[in-house]
Design a protein around this motif. Structure first.
Motif, PDB file in Angstrom:
ATOM      1  N   UNK A 147     100.396  25.518   6.974  1.00  0.00           N
ATOM      2  CA  UNK A 147      99.930  26.792   7.512  1.00  0.00           C
ATOM      3  C   UNK A 147     100.502  27.897   6.652  1.00  0.00           C
ATOM      4  N   UNK A 148      99.934  29.086   6.797  1.00  0.00           N
ATOM      5  CA  UNK A 148     100.370  30.200   5.956  1.00  0.00           C
ATOM      6  C   UNK A 148     100.593  31.438   6.808  1.00  0.00           C
ATOM      7  N   UNK A 149     101.368  32.343   6.216  1.00  0.00           N
ATOM      8  CA  UNK A 149     101.554  33.662   6.808  1.00  0.00           C
ATOM      9  C   UNK A 149     101.514  34.666   5.676  1.00  0.00           C
TER      10      UNK A 149
ATOM     11  N   UNK B 170     106.718  28.446   0.367  1.00  0.00           N
ATOM     12  CA  UNK B 170     106.358  28.842  -0.996  1.00  0.00           C
ATOM     13  C   UNK B 170     105.041  29.612  -1.037  1.00  0.00           C
ATOM     14  N   UNK B 171     104.943  30.487  -2.016  1.00  0.00           N
ATOM     15  CA  UNK B 171     103.671  31.127  -2.344  1.00  0.00           C
ATOM     16  C   UNK B 171     102.895  30.194  -3.267  1.00  0.00           C
TER      17      UNK B 171
ATOM     18  N   UNK C  30     103.296  29.586   2.306  1.00  0.00           N
ATOM     19  CA  UNK C  30     102.895  28.323   2.932  1.00  0.00           C
ATOM     20  C   UNK C  30     104.105  27.519   3.365  1.00  0.00           C
ATOM     21  N   UNK C  31     103.898  26.772   4.458  1.00  0.00           N
ATOM     22  CA  UNK C  31     104.898  25.822   4.930  1.00  0.00           C
ATOM     23  C   UNK C  31     104.151  24.655   5.568  1.00  0.00           C
ATOM     24  N   UNK C  32     104.859  23.546   5.711  1.00  0.00           N
ATOM     25  CA  UNK C  32     104.187  22.404   6.338  1.00  0.00           C
ATOM     26  C   UNK C  32     104.008  22.684   7.825  1.00  0.00           C
TER      27      UNK C  32
ATOM     28  N   UNK D 284      95.390  22.754   4.645  1.00  0.00           N
ATOM     29  CA  UNK D 284      95.310  23.694   5.769  1.00  0.00           C
ATOM     30  C   UNK D 284      94.186  23.283   6.722  1.00  0.00           C
ATOM     31  N   UNK D 285      93.076  22.856   6.159  1.00  0.00           N
ATOM     32  CA  UNK D 285      91.951  22.380   6.963  1.00  0.00           C
ATOM     33  C   UNK D 285      92.368  21.206   7.852  1.00  0.00           C
TER      34      UNK D 285
END
Length: 102
Positions: A71-73, A41-42, A81-83, A65-66
């Motif tokens: 994580x994101x692309x 998802x965005x 984002x995805x887990x 994310x920290x």
């Protein structure tokens, strides 16, 4: 009394486990992570689905994310984002199943 040898966790491991449980202790983060188990998802999509502001979603995603739980692309101008931690997601799913169990 039996004398036993005990295995102790080092402080780094204890802190990491406690931090991950702390992340799962927040209802908003549970909702976000659960949504991410269903689809990437965005920020805007998460905000829309969960009826939150994009700023609030971004703040939570930054925290997750920290901790390397998401994580994101980059796709064009957006981040998707995805887990990022199958083990934590499995714990989350087990707790959900446990909560739904009569």
């Amino acid at each position: 009394m039996d004398e036993k040898n005990h295995h102790f966790l080092n402080e780094e491991t204890v802190e990491d486990v406690a931090t991950k449980f702390k992340a799962l202790a927040d209802p908003t983060r549970v909702k976000i992570l659960y949504l991410l188990t269903q689809e990437e998802c965005s920020v805007g999509h998460i905000a829309e689905v969960l009826q939150m502001t994009q700023s609030a979603v971004s703040h939570q995603l930054s925290y997750l994310k920290q901790l390397r739980l998401v994580k994101s692309r980059r796709v064009g101008q957006s981040f998707i984002y995805r887990y990022d931690d199958e083990h934590v997601i499995e714990i989350l799913k087990q707790m959900i199943r446990h909560s739904l169990h009569d």
